[in-house]
Enzyme design. Structure first.
Site: not given
Ligand code: HSE
Length: 444
Positions: A13, A136, A190, A205
């Site tokens: 992706t 961002i 997912e 993050k």
């Molecule tokens: N799986 C993450 C989300 C995106 O749902 O924001 C990739 O970090």
């Protein structure tokens, strides 16, 4: 102008978006970077797909290490994800003197110290704008745009899947399981959404953001992580009646004793801009002592939004790779060697030391003295009530069968104290179900 050669590992992706956008905007990107940026080799397990996307315009292989060891490649883009092969790819690229661009928050949050140290020693850059909040430019903002500031705190909606689920729960009154199924059907979540819904992705993050904001090493193992799987539709409804929305926030805050690093569902005043970030969008609020509060909003995932961040890193590296490594922007914003000792001055605090306010929901017997007992115990522990809501009693059948929900918002209290009082409240015979506790962040 001699092009800079890039090897792309993973053309799924984000990799596919990177290929497409780099091609589409080649002329402008070249004018910005000072020279063309060209992907000369792509590695992907799915060689046919890679050939189809690249249309014969570059070499294609199924061997990631053919890219890492290719003497012509100057920058490796790692888009494999995870801690396994991805770590070997990144470490070997560094050892080979290549710069690295990665979107791999899990890898950097867990192994960042080792990776950044190796990169520093070798004089190469490891760029990771795409690892936090997709498109961002929050890493750039924290590391460079806000560099004058003493950052006080950062709080963000940094997982789109969970924000989508929470929006569905609020809009449609769905419970968590039904909202998750919707998210999977629409392709937001997912098939195995564990990292998203359990808060792990957001914790990766916020770990990276905290290192850059406060000049501390990456310490994912010290983060408090709580996801949204236990959130009930009725708490979203009650929160709304009290003027709040529930969001999964990643929070890192500097306090006297150290750094708070936590991910959990949070009540946020509905009037805050961030409370109105809906669907799969991301937003981060950063408070600096000079600038005050700033807000960054956009798409936190997806092919072209994330590739926007990957390509920004490619341009940065192209501009800076000939500079003396000591004069480049440091990986974690602060000069290496000046990171504050994790065990010393600025430790990540255990959750019991965090001070915040709370939403509590107690299912209680509707009897004289119950409210007095509950508020009495809170008072004994020095916890002050900010607001309260009591629902009309319901008759669930049988003798002494009148029950009600008691919703209490507290003023600030230490988490350890709240844990102690919750244990005492839970032991009362008139408290009939597990107490719900959701933290509340005023973000002001
Ligand atoms: N799986 C993450 C989300 C995106 O749902 O924001 C990739 O970090």
């Amino acid at each position: 102008m001699k092009p800079i050669n890039v090897g792309l590992i993973g053309i799924g992706t984000v990799g596919g978006g990177t290929w497409t956008v780099l091609k589409r905007n080649a002329e402008e990107i070249t004018r910005r970077a000072g020279r063309p940026i060209q992907i000369t080799v792509v590695a992907d397990k799915n060689v046919d797909l890679a050939k189809q996307i690249t249309g014969g315009a570059c070499k294609v292989t199924d061997d990631a290490f053919a890219v890492v060891n290719d003497p012509d490649v100057e920058i490796v883009i790692e888009l494999i994800g995870g801690y396994g092969v991805a770590k070997d790819v990144v470490m070997q690229s560094i050892a080979n003197g290549k710069h690295v661009v990665t979107a791999n928050k899990a890898l950097l949050a867990v192994h960042g110290t080792e990776i950044f140290t190796a990169a520093q020693q070798k004089g190469v850059m490891v760029a990771f704008e795409a690892a936090v909040a997709g498109g961002i430019p929050i890493i750039k903002a924290l590391r460079e745009g806000l560099t004058a500031n003493r950052i006080e705190w950062a709080a963000g909606i940094i997982n789109g899947t969970t924000n989508f689920i929470l929006s569905e729960m609020r809009d449609k009154g769905l419970d968590f399981d039904a909202a998750l199924k919707d998210a999977q059907r629409l392709g937001y979540a997912e098939a195995d959404p564990t990292f998203d819904i359990e808060g792990v992705d957001a914790a990766h993050k916020v770990t990276l953001m905290s290192a850059i904001a406060f000049g501390i090493p990456v310490q994912f193992d010290k983060a408090y992580v709580e996801g949204i799987t236990k959130l009930a539709a009725q708490d979203i409804k009650y929160a709304e009646q009290l003027g709040y929305r529930i969001k999964l926030l990643g929070i890192s805050r500097r306090v006297d004793k150290g750094i708070e690093l936590r991910v959990h569902p949070s009540l946020v005043p509905a009037k805050r801009l961030i409370a109105n970030v809906e669907g799969a969008m991301n937003a981060v609020v950063v408070h600096g002592d000079a600038v005050g509060t700033t807000l960054y909003y956009g798409k936190g995932a997806g092919s072209e939004p994330t590739s926007s961040a990957v390509i920004a890193d490619l341009v940065d590296i192209t501009r800076l790779h000939t500079a003396d490594p000591h004069h480049r922007v440091p990986h974690l914003a602060f000069q290496p060697g000046t990171l504050q000792d994790a065990m010393g001055e600025l430790p990540v605090l255990p959750m019991s030391e965090v001070v915040t306010s709370y939403y509590l929901r107690l299912r209680v017997a509707d009897q004289a003295g119950v409210l007095a007992k509950v508020t009495g115990l809170l008072a004994q522990h020095g916890i002050s009530v900010d607001a309260m809501l009591q629902r009309e009693a319901e008759d669930v059948g049988g003798e002494g069968s009148m029950q009600t929900d008691l919703i209490i918002l507290t003023h600030n209290a230490r988490e350890g104290t709240v844990n102690a009082v919750l244990a005492e409240l839970q032991a009362l015979p008139t408290v009939l179900a597990p107490i719900v506790r959701i933290r509340k962040e005023e973000l002001n």
